[in-house]
Design a protein around this motif. Structure first.
Motif, PDB file in Angstrom:
ATOM      1  N   LYS A  93      41.392  20.166  24.269  1.00 17.25           N
ATOM      2  CA  LYS A  93      41.736  21.240  25.188  1.00 17.25           C
ATOM      3  C   LYS A  93      43.213  21.199  25.578  1.00 17.25           C
ATOM      4  O   LYS A  93      43.591  20.601  26.571  1.00 17.25           O
ATOM      5  CB  LYS A  93      40.850  21.163  26.422  1.00 17.25           C
ATOM      6  N   SER A  94      44.011  21.860  24.787  1.00 11.45           N
ATOM      7  CA  SER A  94      45.452  21.771  24.996  1.00 11.45           C
ATOM      8  C   SER A  94      45.856  22.296  26.364  1.00 11.45           C
ATOM      9  O   SER A  94      46.719  21.748  27.027  1.00 11.45           O
ATOM     10  CB  SER A  94      46.165  22.565  23.908  1.00 11.45           C
ATOM     11  N   ARG A  95      45.164  23.352  26.802  1.00 11.56           N
ATOM     12  CA  ARG A  95      45.472  23.943  28.094  1.00 11.56           C
ATOM     13  C   ARG A  95      45.361  22.898  29.203  1.00 11.56           C
ATOM     14  O   ARG A  95      46.195  22.785  30.071  1.00 11.56           O
ATOM     15  CB  ARG A  95      44.449  25.056  28.356  1.00 11.56           C
ATOM     16  N   HIS A 148      38.879  42.722  41.612  1.00  7.22           N
ATOM     17  CA  HIS A 148      39.230  43.368  40.341  1.00  7.22           C
ATOM     18  C   HIS A 148      38.114  44.304  39.879  1.00  7.22           C
ATOM     19  O   HIS A 148      36.940  43.936  39.905  1.00  7.22           O
ATOM     20  CB  HIS A 148      39.491  42.301  39.272  1.00  7.22           C
ATOM     21  N   ALA A 165      37.073  45.032  37.092  1.00  5.56           N
ATOM     22  CA  ALA A 165      36.278  44.561  35.949  1.00  5.56           C
ATOM     23  C   ALA A 165      35.059  43.767  36.422  1.00  5.56           C
ATOM     24  O   ALA A 165      34.228  43.377  35.609  1.00  5.56           O
ATOM     25  CB  ALA A 165      37.139  43.719  35.010  1.00  5.56           C
ATOM     26  N   SER A 223      37.796  33.750  34.148  1.00  3.59           N
ATOM     27  CA  SER A 223      38.572  32.891  33.263  1.00  3.59           C
ATOM     28  C   SER A 223      38.489  33.346  31.806  1.00  3.59           C
ATOM     29  O   SER A 223      39.482  33.357  31.103  1.00  3.59           O
ATOM     30  CB  SER A 223      38.183  31.425  33.484  1.00  3.59           C
ATOM     31  N   ARG A 224      37.309  33.776  31.348  1.00  3.95           N
ATOM     32  CA  ARG A 224      37.181  34.118  29.922  1.00  3.95           C
ATOM     33  C   ARG A 224      37.745  35.474  29.572  1.00  3.95           C
ATOM     34  O   ARG A 224      38.241  35.663  28.462  1.00  3.95           O
ATOM     35  CB  ARG A 224      35.715  34.031  29.508  1.00  3.95           C
ATOM     36  N   ALA A 225      37.644  36.438  30.481  1.00  5.95           N
ATOM     37  CA  ALA A 225      38.167  37.773  30.165  1.00  5.95           C
ATOM     38  C   ALA A 225      39.631  37.882  30.561  1.00  5.95           C
ATOM     39  O   ALA A 225      40.255  38.916  30.354  1.00  5.95           O
ATOM     40  CB  ALA A 225      37.335  38.844  30.856  1.00  5.95           C
ATOM     41  N   GLY A 226      40.176  36.823  31.154  1.00  7.36           N
ATOM     42  CA  GLY A 226      41.590  36.852  31.513  1.00  7.36           C
ATOM     43  C   GLY A 226      41.889  37.811  32.660  1.00  7.36           C
ATOM     44  O   GLY A 226      42.927  38.477  32.653  1.00  7.36           O
ATOM     45  N   ILE A 227      40.990  37.898  33.645  1.00 10.43           N
ATOM     46  CA  ILE A 227      41.294  38.688  34.847  1.00 10.43           C
ATOM     47  C   ILE A 227      42.446  37.981  35.550  1.00 10.43           C
ATOM     48  O   ILE A 227      42.364  36.803  35.851  1.00 10.43           O
ATOM     49  CB  ILE A 227      40.053  38.800  35.764  1.00 10.43           C
ATOM     50  N   PRO A 228      43.565  38.703  35.750  1.00  8.34           N
ATOM     51  CA  PRO A 228      44.759  38.019  36.203  1.00  8.34           C
ATOM     52  C   PRO A 228      44.674  37.539  37.652  1.00  8.34           C
ATOM     53  O   PRO A 228      43.939  38.104  38.460  1.00  8.34           O
ATOM     54  CB  PRO A 228      45.848  39.076  36.058  1.00  8.34           C
ATOM     55  N   PRO A 273      49.062  43.272  41.371  1.00  5.28           N
ATOM     56  CA  PRO A 273      49.284  44.263  40.307  1.00  5.28           C
ATOM     57  C   PRO A 273      50.635  44.977  40.429  1.00  5.28           C
ATOM     58  O   PRO A 273      51.174  45.110  41.529  1.00  5.28           O
ATOM     59  CB  PRO A 273      48.136  45.252  40.484  1.00  5.28           C
ATOM     60  N   GLU A 302      52.267  50.482  38.382  1.00  3.52           N
ATOM     61  CA  GLU A 302      51.414  51.478  37.729  1.00  3.52           C
ATOM     62  C   GLU A 302      49.940  51.315  38.112  1.00  3.52           C
ATOM     63  O   GLU A 302      49.168  52.255  38.021  1.00  3.52           O
ATOM     64  CB  GLU A 302      51.595  51.438  36.208  1.00  3.52           C
ATOM     65  N   LEU A 303      49.544  50.094  38.495  1.00  5.61           N
ATOM     66  CA  LEU A 303      48.142  49.866  38.858  1.00  5.61           C
ATOM     67  C   LEU A 303      47.937  49.780  40.368  1.00  5.61           C
ATOM     68  O   LEU A 303      46.816  49.681  40.854  1.00  5.61           O
ATOM     69  CB  LEU A 303      47.648  48.561  38.216  1.00  5.61           C
ATOM     70  N   ARG A 362      44.308  49.611  42.390  1.00 11.07           N
ATOM     71  CA  ARG A 362      43.857  48.274  42.763  1.00 11.07           C
ATOM     72  C   ARG A 362      43.793  48.074  44.268  1.00 11.07           C
ATOM     73  O   ARG A 362      42.893  47.412  44.784  1.00 11.07           O
ATOM     74  CB  ARG A 362      44.768  47.213  42.133  1.00 11.07           C
TER      75      ARG A 362
END
Lengths: 119, 413
Positions: free
Chosen positions: B87-89, B122, B124, B169-174, B178, B181-182, B186
């Motif tokens: 796991k490089s991260r 978020h 999502a 974490s998996r879908a990359g929700i930041p 924002p 533009e968002l 948001r």
């Protein structure tokens, strides 16, 4: 992270070839492609032939079955995709929102599974 | 010494967690880049505080202590993951944490909560999940408390929260505020979550569940926090004003005998007039920014309902609902406008508005209550009686049921 944007729409939704709106629609795709490449997020992207040209395959008990048509008969069909390299979901949403078909159909954004996600 | 000081110790730790959980967690997520790991590490640190503080007393800077220990616990957790070689991260993270530890013995705590607000709200994530995650992360409610507030089992709520962390974490929700533009969309999502939390508490505030009532307080805390973290947003100010003014009338909503009291019959001595004044002041500031929006309009309506002299300017309320319909063209807003029109003396118009809403609002109790009320006032008793029956049938809590039965009984005589 890599994200795939799957482009779904109903047959006959949106501008059709031969109409004046078609030109602007295609131009929208060309503009989007240019932005993706300029911003360095483009990995791949293609349009697909309609599902009437689809062939589905499955192997059961070691025997291949080949069938005419798509995997599932749904109203909205997969018509193309983009593969983006983005920093996070918000960036992927931003670029996916530029896909002209989003105005008529639905674009599903999904992260590509990373080997590290298996952990 | 230990025994008599223990309750005090628990209380102090509890207070630190209540007040600073969001701040601690946001700093940890910022450092670790992993929502789930941050939460686990913080629980480890709290557990460890119980042992250490009992032995050596409460440290001078308890929040700093917790952050430092949580970071160390995060390192332990990463090291315990057997396959971390792949796991490089996490290896990079480990190195960064070690360095941080060496250079910074008493860590400063940056306030990263605004980023966390946007992660939790978020779009999502499912709306209910946004609410639960915000309460857990920034409000500091336990999973059990949130489950009880939403009449869910603790297991189901725990699974919902854990699915959310995975998706983040998996879908990359930041974990980020924002960009321009968002921003509008948001911020709207954040305000909607806070408003939902408030309404969830307010709608059930006659019940015997203090946790649900606590949700109103949580919502006020969250909207204050948002205004602190990102000041000068007219809609954030509008929502703060709305919640302050609405909450100020809370005590007068029940008659102490299990029945609800209509706004016009409420004892104004039971209103919190300071809170109303504060809400109005904030609303004035928002309106001066000349960027109207639905929460400012709702706050203005709520303010007009809160006049101490009991005189309500229904003409202006009806006009505000016209504006609100432009932002939110929903049947509920149309129902409220019909009510304002009726109270303003335009009964025929109001009854015809209501007829138009019969289909979309068939399952909505307040619609039938309003129709019953105005049919009765215009002398259409038979229609009023059957509308009351339908309203009583749909009423969710016993206080509302009792209120409606009383109204209906009154009509018979």
């Amino acid at each position: 992270m890599q994200y795939i944007a799957l482009i779904y729409s109903q047959d006959g939704a949106g501008p059709q070839p031969g109409t004046p709106e078609w030109g602007a629609f295609m131009q929208g795709y060309m503009d989007a492609n240019e932005t993706y490449k300029k911003d360095g997020v483009f990995v791949a992207g293609d349009a697909l032939h309609p599902t009437s040209e689809a062939t589905s395959i499955r192997i059961r008990n070691g025997k291949a079955e080949t069938m005419d048509g798509p995997f599932a008969e749904t109203k909205e069909r997969l018509g193309g995709y983009y593969l983006f390299d983005c920093k996070d979901l918000d960036e992927a949403i931003k670029y996916a929102s530029m896909i002209p078909t989003a105005n008529y159909g639905t674009v599903e954004v999904r992260p590509v599974l990373n080997p590290e996600d298996y952990g | 010494m230990a025994d008599e000081n223990r309750p005090d110790l628990y209380m102090q730790l509890d207070q630190v967690i209540r007040e600073d959980r969001g701040r601690l967690l946001s700093a940890l997520v910022a450092a670790l880049g992993d929502f789930e790991l941050a939460e686990d590490a913080l629980s480890d640190a709290v557990e460890s505080a119980l042992t250490h503080w009992k032995r050596s007393g409460v440290p001078e800077n308890p929040v700093g202590w917790l952050l430092k220990v949580a970071r160390r616990k995060a390192i332990d957790r990463i090291r315990r993951v057997k396959r971390f070689q792949s796991k490089s991260r996490e290896i990079a993270l480990l190195a960064a944490m070690d360095e941080m530890e060496a250079n910074e013995p008493t860590p400063a705590i940056p306030d990263e909560r605004l980023r966390l607000v946007f992660t939790c709200c978020h779009p999502a994530l499912e709306p209910k999940t946004r609410v639960a995650l915000t309460l857990r992360t920034l409000g500091g409610l336990t999973t059990g408390e949130i489950a009880r507030a939403f009449l869910d089992t603790e297991t189901a709520m725990g699974q919902r929260l854990s699915r959310a962390r995975k998706k983040i974490s998996r879908a990359g929700i930041p974990y980020a505020v924002p960009g321009q533009e968002l921003w509008g969309e948001r911020l709207g999502s954040v305000l909607a979550v806070i408003y939902l939390i408030f309404n969830e508490g307010y709608g059930a505030s006659f019940g015997d569940s203090p946790v649900r009532l606590g949700l109103c307080g949580e919502a006020v805390f969250l909207i204050r926090l948002l205004n602190e973290l990102k000041p000068d947003e007219p809609e954030s100010e509008g929502l703060l004003a709305l919640l302050l003014i609405t909450h100020a009338r809370w005590r007068a909503r029940g008659d102490g005998q299990g029945s609800s009291v209509a706004l016009e019959d409420q004892d104004r001595n039971n209103w919190d007039h300071d809170a109303i004044a504060q809400g109005r002041e904030i609303l004035d500031r928002a309106v001066a920014r000349a960027s109207p929006g639905p929460y400012q309009i709702k706050a203005a309506i709520s303010s007009l309902h809160s006049n101490a002299d009991g005189v309500t300017d229904w003409a202006q309320i009806a006009m505000l609902y016209d504006r609100l319909l432009e932002f939110e063209p929903t049947p509920i807003v149309a129902l409220n406008r019909a009510t304002a029109r009726a109270e303003n003396g335009h009964m025929d118009q109001a009854l015809s508005d209501l007829e138009q809403l019969a289909e979309p609002l068939d399952q909505y109790q307040p619609f039938h209550a309003a129709q019953a009320e105005y049919l009765a006032r215009s002398g259409q008793i038979r229609g009023a009686l059957s509308a009351y029956d339908r309203a009583i049938e749909l009423a969710g809590n016993t206080a509302d049921k009792k209120f409606l039965r009383d109204r209906k009984a009154h009509l018979g005589h």
